[in-house]
Design a protein around this motif. Structure first.
Motif, short mmCIF file in Angstrom:
data_model
loop_
_atom_site.label_atom_id
_atom_site.label_comp_id
_atom_site.label_asym_id
_atom_site.label_seq_id
_atom_site.Cartn_x
_atom_site.Cartn_y
_atom_site.Cartn_z
N ILE A 283 0.83 -1.20 0.00
CA ILE A 283 0.00 0.00 0.00
C ILE A 283 0.87 1.26 0.00
O ILE A 283 0.51 2.27 -0.61
N THR A 284 2.04 1.19 0.64
CA THR A 284 2.93 2.36 0.64
C THR A 284 3.49 2.62 -0.75
O THR A 284 3.52 3.78 -1.21
N LYS A 285 3.91 1.58 -1.44
CA LYS A 285 4.41 1.76 -2.81
C LYS A 285 3.31 2.30 -3.72
O LYS A 285 3.57 3.14 -4.59
N ASN A 286 2.09 1.84 -3.51
CA ASN A 286 0.98 2.34 -4.31
C ASN A 286 0.75 3.82 -4.06
O ASN A 286 0.54 4.60 -5.01
N SER A 392 9.25 3.83 13.11
CA SER A 392 9.73 5.13 13.56
C SER A 392 8.57 6.11 13.72
O SER A 392 7.52 5.97 13.11
N ASN A 393 8.78 7.09 14.56
CA ASN A 393 7.85 8.19 14.83
C ASN A 393 6.66 7.82 15.70
O ASN A 393 6.26 8.60 16.56
N VAL A 394 6.08 6.61 15.52
CA VAL A 394 4.88 6.26 16.28
C VAL A 394 5.06 5.09 17.24
O VAL A 394 4.25 4.90 18.14
N PHE A 450 3.23 7.49 10.32
CA PHE A 450 4.49 6.82 10.04
C PHE A 450 5.04 7.20 8.67
O PHE A 450 6.16 7.70 8.55
N ILE A 451 4.25 7.02 7.62
CA ILE A 451 4.81 7.23 6.27
C ILE A 451 5.00 8.70 5.95
O ILE A 451 5.84 9.06 5.12
N LEU A 452 4.24 9.58 6.62
CA LEU A 452 4.32 11.01 6.32
C LEU A 452 5.05 11.81 7.39
O LEU A 452 5.15 13.03 7.30
N ASN A 453 5.54 11.10 8.42
CA ASN A 453 6.29 11.74 9.50
C ASN A 453 5.52 12.89 10.14
O ASN A 453 6.05 13.96 10.42
#
Length: 472
Positions: A283-286, A392-394, A450-453
């Motif tokens: 889903i992240t690559k998408n 990371s982050n969360v 997570f993915i957007l920090n």
């Protein structure tokens, strides 16, 4: 008899004017030299001698479209106003698309001095913007966040569908507290007249009258998914869940969305971890493929976006709880709150472990049974086949386990209920055609963090709710 061939050939009439475009369509199709119409909000405005240079956004993409408006067409324009502009689409000498407007209409004016909270060309902190939830989608960064959230939602459904999972709409109203922590919101009618008309006796509690039992807003759809998995094998849900937790931290909401999945005939924790790893990577690559501009806008980075997602090309790390405990005890002097093996991981311990593993997402597996809910499967040495995925982050992003499928063991572990029959249906799943199952839950807002920090989880959801705050 229905003629399916005729139905398939039927095409509905397009009620839209073909010359009216979303801005995203203009950048995609580039109908140069054609007359086009666009509608949107003025994001910025340069007032020149005989014309306005307008940066227009309709929310369909992260890039604004420049519209050049001769002043003889309109006397006054303001930043924030909504307009409709029509004209020839051209390219500038720098290759930028722009509309040379020959007609313009103000749909809704915006006079900042009348109380609009955002002044032109001024940057505001997220805490300030959060005070105006009804205007927040108009800000550049948050509109990008909403488009990424939309893409991530679609990616979840598309990926799980391709993997053979069936979507189940788990109920929001439920008679069980899945996690057993008591952090639930109870549900009862507001109308005293209705309650009085339904009351069977003067001793009936207000919260019991409507359903004849206590009912709560769901904290998880897991148990309902377990029931569905016992007939459909691979199921999932993505919907709102609620926790009555008195926390205003950057990682907590009272209402949030959970992606939960349940899989039948799974008896290996490593297989379950692999399901989760594959889901997150896909889903992240998408999202990166479809919304890289919005991702960059939220992250506010200029370097190659791949540098921020190098973990996508690496295998997620697996560590036993006992091995994790040794590492944390050796580094206990670095923590504000000392790590205690019998108490589990605090947030700073989780974040330390991810950093220790070079920011690669890390599965902590095989937990002490006393630290996890009753439904997780017992294995040797009083451990349960469970995992937390740390990022990371969360910190904790996903929690999952194999479910206890031994009838007698599960019956002995179920917390004491005021109603002994409350969990009979859950035991029946093991009694009649039971199979080993496993599942997981991922906080959708934490995934976006997570993915957007994003530092504060309240900035990942359109209309956040937290203690003492339920605006709109």
């Amino acid at each position: 008899m229905i003629n399916f061939n005729k139905l398939l050939k039927f095409q509905s009439k397009n009620v839209y004017n073909y010359s009216t475009y979303f801005i995203s369509e203009i950048f995609k199709r580039k109908p140069i030299k054609n007359t086009v119409s666009v509608k949107g909000w003025i994001k910025s405005l340069r007032n020149m001698k005989d014309k306005y240079f307008v940066d227009l956004s309709d929310g369909s993409c992260s890039t604004n479209l420049q519209v050049v408006v001769p002043k003889n067409k309109i006397s006054n324009l303001n930043t924030g106003a909504s307009i409709c502009a029509s004209g020839i689409l051209n390219k500038t000498s720098k290759g930028q698309l722009e509309i040379q407007a020959n007609s313009i209409e103000i749909i809704g004016d915006c006079i900042v001095t009348d109380g609009y909270p955002f002044a032109p060309r001024k940057v505001y902190h997220s805490d300030y913007i959060r005070q105006y939830l009804h205007f927040r989608p108009r800000t550049n960064k948050f509109s990008s966040l909403l488009r990424v959230r939309n893409s991530a939602t679609l990616a979840v459904h598309n990926y799980l569908n391709s993997e053979g999972f069936i979507l189940i709409n788990a109920p929001i109203l439920t008679s069980n507290d899945c996690e057993g922590a008591g952090e639930t919101f109870s549900v009862c009618p507001e109308s005293n007249e209705l309650l009085e008309s339904m009351a069977k006796s003067k001793t009936s509690e207000k919260s019991d009258i409507f359903f004849n039992k206590k009912v709560f807003l769901s904290v998880s759809g897991q148990m309902h998914l377990e029931a569905a998995a016992h007939g459909l094998s691979k199921v999932y849900t993505l919907g709102p869940t609620f926790r009555a937790e008195n926390s205003k931290s950057r990682l907590h909401l009272s209402e949030f969305y959970m992606l939960e999945a349940e899989i039948a005939f799974v008896d290996n924790l490593e297989v379950l971890c692999s399901y989760v790893e594959s889901l997150i990577k896909n889903i992240t690559k998408n999202v990166l493929n479809t919304n890289s501009g919005d991702v960059n806008s939220v992250l506010q980075i200029e370097e190659n976006i791949k540098n921020n997602f190098s973990w996508l090309e690496k295998e997620f790390i697996r560590m036993n709880y006992d091995d994790v405990s040794k590492i944390l005890l050796e580094n206990n002097h670095k923590f504000k709150t000392k790590f205690d093996v019998s108490s589990g991981l605090g947030k700073e311990h989780e974040l330390f472990l991810v950093e220790y593993n070079e920011n690669i997402p890390t599965f902590v597996i095989n937990w002490p049974a006393n630290l996890k809910p009753f439904y997780m499967k017992l294995v040797e040495n009083d451990k349960v086949a469970a995992f937390d995925l740390l990022v990371s982050n969360v910190g904790e992003l996903v929690g999952g386990s194999l479910r206890e499928n031994n009838y007698n063991i599960l019956k002995s572990k179920i917390p004491i209920q005021s109603d002994p029959t409350q969990m009979e249906w859950y035991l029946d799943l093991r009694k009649f055609g039971g199979v080993p199952t496993g599942g997981y839950g991922m906080g959708f807002e934490r995934y976006l963090q997570f993915i957007l920090n994003i530092q504060n989880i309240k900035d990942t959801i359109p209309f956040p709710r937290w203690p003492h705050n339920c605006a709109m």
